[in-house]
Design a protein around this motif. Structure first.
Motif, PDB file in Angstrom:
ATOM      1  N   LEU A 134       0.823  -1.210   0.000  1.00 15.35           N
ATOM      2  CA  LEU A 134       0.000   0.000   0.000  1.00 15.35           C
ATOM      3  C   LEU A 134       0.858   1.261   0.000  1.00 15.35           C
ATOM      4  CD1 LEU A 134      -2.936  -0.946   2.403  1.00 15.35           C
ATOM      5  CD2 LEU A 134      -2.929  -0.882  -0.096  1.00 15.35           C
ATOM      6  N   ALA A 135       2.025   1.202   0.647  1.00 14.79           N
ATOM      7  CA  ALA A 135       2.952   2.337   0.611  1.00 14.79           C
ATOM      8  C   ALA A 135       3.481   2.544  -0.806  1.00 14.79           C
ATOM      9  CB  ALA A 135       4.108   2.112   1.585  1.00 14.79           C
ATOM     10  N   VAL A 136       3.767   1.454  -1.504  1.00 18.63           N
ATOM     11  CA  VAL A 136       4.258   1.535  -2.881  1.00 18.63           C
ATOM     12  C   VAL A 136       3.177   2.116  -3.788  1.00 18.63           C
ATOM     13  CG1 VAL A 136       5.026   0.182  -4.870  1.00 18.63           C
ATOM     14  CG2 VAL A 136       5.908  -0.341  -2.583  1.00 18.63           C
ATOM     15  N   LEU A 137       1.932   1.706  -3.587  1.00 23.85           N
ATOM     16  CA  LEU A 137       0.837   2.221  -4.403  1.00 23.85           C
ATOM     17  C   LEU A 137       0.663   3.731  -4.195  1.00 23.85           C
ATOM     18  CD1 LEU A 137      -1.527   1.802  -6.332  1.00 23.85           C
ATOM     19  CD2 LEU A 137      -2.947   1.222  -4.340  1.00 23.85           C
ATOM     20  N   ALA A 138       0.675   4.175  -2.940  1.00 27.58           N
ATOM     21  CA  ALA A 138       0.526   5.607  -2.656  1.00 27.58           C
ATOM     22  C   ALA A 138       1.682   6.406  -3.248  1.00 27.58           C
ATOM     23  CB  ALA A 138       0.439   5.830  -1.144  1.00 27.58           C
ATOM     24  N   TYR A 139       2.875   5.853  -3.195  1.00 24.95           N
ATOM     25  CA  TYR A 139       4.050   6.500  -3.785  1.00 24.95           C
ATOM     26  C   TYR A 139       3.877   6.645  -5.297  1.00 24.95           C
ATOM     27  CZ  TYR A 139       9.019   6.991  -5.125  1.00 24.95           C
ATOM     28  OH  TYR A 139      10.210   7.410  -5.665  1.00 24.95           O
ATOM     29  N   ALA A 140       3.428   5.572  -5.942  1.00 29.15           N
ATOM     30  CA  ALA A 140       3.235   5.598  -7.394  1.00 29.15           C
ATOM     31  C   ALA A 140       2.146   6.585  -7.786  1.00 29.15           C
ATOM     32  CB  ALA A 140       2.881   4.202  -7.902  1.00 29.15           C
ATOM     33  N   GLU A 141       1.080   6.660  -7.008  1.00 25.64           N
ATOM     34  CA  GLU A 141      -0.008   7.594  -7.310  1.00 25.64           C
ATOM     35  C   GLU A 141       0.479   9.035  -7.257  1.00 25.64           C
ATOM     36  OE1 GLU A 141      -3.603   4.801  -5.505  1.00 25.64           O
ATOM     37  OE2 GLU A 141      -2.582   6.272  -4.242  1.00 25.64           O
ATOM     38  N   HIS A 142       1.282   9.352  -6.237  1.00 25.79           N
ATOM     39  CA  HIS A 142       1.832  10.695  -6.107  1.00 25.79           C
ATOM     40  C   HIS A 142       2.662  11.063  -7.340  1.00 25.79           C
ATOM     41  CE1 HIS A 142       5.389  13.184  -5.146  1.00 25.79           C
ATOM     42  NE2 HIS A 142       4.527  13.952  -4.525  1.00 25.79           N
ATOM     43  N   TRP A 143       3.584  10.176  -7.721  1.00 27.20           N
ATOM     44  CA  TRP A 143       4.477  10.490  -8.833  1.00 27.20           C
ATOM     45  C   TRP A 143       3.761  10.444 -10.176  1.00 27.20           C
ATOM     46  CZ3 TRP A 143       8.502  13.286  -8.645  1.00 27.20           C
ATOM     47  CH2 TRP A 143       9.247  13.347  -7.459  1.00 27.20           C
ATOM     48  N   LEU A 190      -6.703  20.306   6.481  1.00 30.32           N
ATOM     49  CA  LEU A 190      -5.737  19.211   6.391  1.00 30.32           C
ATOM     50  C   LEU A 190      -5.021  19.057   7.733  1.00 30.32           C
ATOM     51  CD1 LEU A 190      -4.219  19.996   2.882  1.00 30.32           C
ATOM     52  CD2 LEU A 190      -5.662  18.043   3.480  1.00 30.32           C
ATOM     53  N   PRO A 191      -4.720  17.834   8.149  1.00 31.55           N
ATOM     54  CA  PRO A 191      -4.089  17.609   9.454  1.00 31.55           C
ATOM     55  C   PRO A 191      -2.673  18.181   9.508  1.00 31.55           C
ATOM     56  CG  PRO A 191      -5.018  15.582   8.555  1.00 31.55           C
ATOM     57  CD  PRO A 191      -5.013  16.582   7.448  1.00 31.55           C
ATOM     58  N   PRO A 192      -2.201  18.491  10.711  1.00 32.91           N
ATOM     59  CA  PRO A 192      -0.793  18.901  10.864  1.00 32.91           C
ATOM     60  C   PRO A 192       0.132  17.813  10.328  1.00 32.91           C
ATOM     61  CG  PRO A 192      -2.032  19.296  12.883  1.00 32.91           C
ATOM     62  CD  PRO A 192      -2.942  18.509  11.994  1.00 32.91           C
ATOM     63  N   GLY A 193       1.206  18.222   9.701  1.00 31.41           N
ATOM     64  CA  GLY A 193       2.155  17.264   9.143  1.00 31.41           C
ATOM     65  C   GLY A 193       1.943  16.961   7.674  1.00 31.41           C
ATOM     66  N   THR A 194       0.948  17.622   7.056  1.00 29.67           N
ATOM     67  CA  THR A 194       0.669  17.366   5.641  1.00 29.67           C
ATOM     68  C   THR A 194       1.860  17.727   4.760  1.00 29.67           C
ATOM     69  OG1 THR A 194      -1.726  17.622   5.859  1.00 29.67           O
ATOM     70  CG2 THR A 194      -0.768  18.027   3.682  1.00 29.67           C
ATOM     71  N   ARG A 195       2.419  18.910   4.981  1.00 31.22           N
ATOM     72  CA  ARG A 195       3.563  19.336   4.172  1.00 31.22           C
ATOM     73  C   ARG A 195       4.742  18.386   4.345  1.00 31.22           C
ATOM     74  NH1 ARG A 195       4.628  24.522   2.231  1.00 31.22           N
ATOM     75  NH2 ARG A 195       3.245  25.509   3.764  1.00 31.22           N
ATOM     76  N   GLU A 196       4.950  17.924   5.564  1.00 34.01           N
ATOM     77  CA  GLU A 196       6.071  17.029   5.858  1.00 34.01           C
ATOM     78  C   GLU A 196       5.886  15.677   5.165  1.00 34.01           C
ATOM     79  OE1 GLU A 196       5.993  20.303   8.620  1.00 34.01           O
ATOM     80  OE2 GLU A 196       4.439  18.877   8.012  1.00 34.01           O
ATOM     81  N   HIS A 197       4.648  15.169   5.154  1.00 35.83           N
ATOM     82  CA  HIS A 197       4.402  13.892   4.483  1.00 35.83           C
ATOM     83  C   HIS A 197       4.616  14.024   2.977  1.00 35.83           C
ATOM     84  CE1 HIS A 197       2.805   9.895   3.811  1.00 35.83           C
ATOM     85  NE2 HIS A 197       1.995  10.391   2.882  1.00 35.83           N
ATOM     86  N   LEU A 198       4.161  15.120   2.403  1.00 38.31           N
ATOM     87  CA  LEU A 198       4.373  15.344   0.977  1.00 38.31           C
ATOM     88  C   LEU A 198       5.859  15.434   0.639  1.00 38.31           C
ATOM     89  CD1 LEU A 198       1.492  17.888   0.388  1.00 38.31           C
ATOM     90  CD2 LEU A 198       1.722  15.681  -0.769  1.00 38.31           C
ATOM     91  N   LYS A 199       6.634  16.027   1.538  1.00 41.20           N
ATOM     92  CA  LYS A 199       8.084  16.118   1.313  1.00 41.20           C
ATOM     93  C   LYS A 199       8.706  14.730   1.284  1.00 41.20           C
ATOM     94  CE  LYS A 199      12.354  18.155   3.108  1.00 41.20           C
ATOM     95  NZ  LYS A 199      12.962  19.002   4.162  1.00 41.20           N
ATOM     96  N   LEU A 200       8.242  13.842   2.162  1.00 42.67           N
ATOM     97  CA  LEU A 200       8.765  12.473   2.164  1.00 42.67           C
ATOM     98  C   LEU A 200       8.444  11.772   0.844  1.00 42.67           C
ATOM     99  CD1 LEU A 200       7.884  11.286   5.786  1.00 42.67           C
ATOM    100  CD2 LEU A 200      10.120  12.005   4.915  1.00 42.67           C
ATOM    101  N   LEU A 201       7.231  11.957   0.344  1.00 35.56           N
ATOM    102  CA  LEU A 201       6.854  11.338  -0.926  1.00 35.56           C
ATOM    103  C   LEU A 201       7.737  11.825  -2.068  1.00 35.56           C
ATOM    104  CD1 LEU A 201       2.943  11.430  -0.735  1.00 35.56           C
ATOM    105  CD2 LEU A 201       4.364   9.372  -0.867  1.00 35.56           C
ATOM    106  N   ARG A 202       8.144  13.075  -2.009  1.00 34.33           N
ATOM    107  CA  ARG A 202       8.933  13.661  -3.089  1.00 34.33           C
ATOM    108  C   ARG A 202      10.421  13.329  -2.995  1.00 34.33           C
ATOM    109  NH1 ARG A 202       6.428  17.304  -6.324  1.00 34.33           N
ATOM    110  NH2 ARG A 202       8.461  17.966  -7.086  1.00 34.33           N
ATOM    111  N   THR A 203      10.900  13.053  -1.797  1.00 27.35           N
ATOM    112  CA  THR A 203      12.354  12.922  -1.630  1.00 27.35           C
ATOM    113  C   THR A 203      12.834  11.496  -1.389  1.00 27.35           C
ATOM    114  OG1 THR A 203      12.139  13.438   0.736  1.00 27.35           O
ATOM    115  CG2 THR A 203      12.549  15.282  -0.751  1.00 27.35           C
ATOM    116  N   LEU A 204      11.973  10.620  -0.876  1.00 31.09           N
ATOM    117  CA  LEU A 204      12.406   9.252  -0.588  1.00 31.09           C
ATOM    118  C   LEU A 204      12.270   8.367  -1.823  1.00 31.09           C
ATOM    119  CD1 LEU A 204      10.826   8.625   2.948  1.00 31.09           C
ATOM    120  CD2 LEU A 204      13.212   9.150   2.407  1.00 31.09           C
ATOM    121  N   PRO A 205      13.125   7.361  -1.963  1.00 29.64           N
ATOM    122  CA  PRO A 205      12.959   6.397  -3.055  1.00 29.64           C
ATOM    123  C   PRO A 205      11.779   5.472  -2.770  1.00 29.64           C
ATOM    124  CG  PRO A 205      14.763   5.732  -1.630  1.00 29.64           C
ATOM    125  CD  PRO A 205      14.329   7.079  -1.136  1.00 29.64           C
TER     126      PRO A 205
END
Length: 249
Positions: A134-143, A190-205
Motif C-alpha cells: 500500500l505504501a508503494v501504491l501511494a508512492y506511485a499515485e503521487h508520482w 488538512l491535518p498537521p504534518g501534511t507538508r512534511e508527508h508530501l516532502k517524504l513522498l517527493r524525496t524518498l525512493p
C-alpha cells in the motif's frame, strides 16, 4: 510497407484473452511507450511462454509487424522478473491497480522513460517486501499525478506563495493552500504534518516510501491524491476490488 521485428525490454500491463487460447497484451517499453501485441496460443498449457504475461512482469519481448500497426504479433516473451508473491492478496491487488493506471496513462507513439523507471522501481519493491504494497501504491499515485502535470509542488502555497504556514486545503484551481491566506473550518482543514508527508513522498525512493496509514496527515494526503487520480482516469475497476477487500488507509 515493410514488416520488421523489434525487441524491447518491457513491463507487462494488461493481458486480455483472445480467440483460440491467445492473449492481446499491452506492454510498457523501456522507453515509456505503450505497445500492444497478440500472443497466439499463450494460454495453452503447452505454450513455452505460458507464465510470461503476468501483470508487472519484466520481460524481453519481440514484436513482428508493420511499424504503424496497432497490434503486432508477439514472437518471443522471456520473463526476467515478476513482482507476484503467491498467497499475498494485498500485493496482488496493488499489482492490478498499478497495471491499470499505467495502461491508461502510457500512450502508443509517445515515449516517456520516467513511466518505465517509476513502474520498474515499484515492481521491485513489491517483490522485495510485499507487506509494504500500500505504501508503494501511494508512492506511485503521487508520482503519476506529478508526471501528468496534475500535482502542484507543496513547497509554496498556491494562493499566496508562502512556504512557512501549515497547509490546510487542496483545491483544483490553486493546489495546496496554507493557513496564512486560506480561512477554513478547523474540522475540515488538512491535518498537521501534511507538508512534511508530501516532502517524504517527493524525496524518498520507492523502497522507503512512507506509510500511507502512518498518521492522520498521511491518510488525508493518500485519499486526496487517490481521488484526484481516479477522477482523472475514471473507471479503474481494480481500485473497486482493492476497496472491497483491503481496509483503506
Amino acid at each position: 510497407m515493410v514488416e520488421m521485428i523489434r525487441t524491447h525490454s518491457a513491463i507487462v500491463l494488461r493481458p486480455t484473452p483472445f480467440e483460440e487460447g491467445g492473449l492481446v497484451v499491452s506492454f510498457l517499453t523501456e522507453h515509456g511507450e505503450r505497445l500492444v501485441g497478440l500472443a497466439r496460443g499463450a494460454k495453452k498449457p503447452t505454450a513455452k511462454w505460458v507464465s510470461s504475461f503476468e501483470p508487472l512482469g519484466l520481460v524481453k519481448v519481440g514484436f513482428f509487424g508493420r511499424e504503424q500497426a496497432e497490434i503486432k504479433r508477439v514472437t518471443r516473451c522471456e520473463l526476467q522478473h515478476s513482482p507476484m508473491t503467491l498467497g499475498h492478496l494485498e500485493s496482488s491487488l496493488v499489482v492490478a491497480c498499478l497495471a491499470d493506471v499505467f495502461d491508461r496513462v502510457a500512450r502508443e507513439g509517445v515515449e516517456d522513460d520516467r513511466l518505465f523507471r517509476l513502474l520498474s522501481a515499484c515492481a521491485r519493491c513489491l517483490k522485495e517486501d510485499p507487506s509494504r504494497s500500500l505504501a508503494v501504491l501511494a508512492y506511485a499515485e503521487h508520482w503519476m499525478l506529478h508526471l501528468m502535470g496534475l500535482l502542484p509542488h507543496p513547497r509554496l502555497c498556491g494562493r499566496c506563495g508562502g512556504g512557512e504556514a501549515p497547509l490546510v486545503l487542496f483545491t483544483q484551481d490553486h493546489g495546496w493552500c496554507c493557513a496564512a491566506c486560506t480561512p477554513v473550518d478547523p474540522r475540515e482543514a488538512l491535518p498537521p504534518g501534511t507538508r512534511e508527508h508530501l516532502k517524504l513522498l517527493r524525496t524518498l525512493p520507492a523502497a522507503q516510501a512512507p506509510d500511507p496509514g502512518g498518521s492522520e496527515a498521511a491518510r488525508a494526503v493518500t485519499r486526496i491524491l487517490r481521488d484526484r487520480l481516479r477522477r482523472e482516469l475514471g473507471g479503474l475497476k481494480s481500485y473497486e476490488v482493492l476497496e472491497k477487500l483491503v481496509v483503506p488507509c
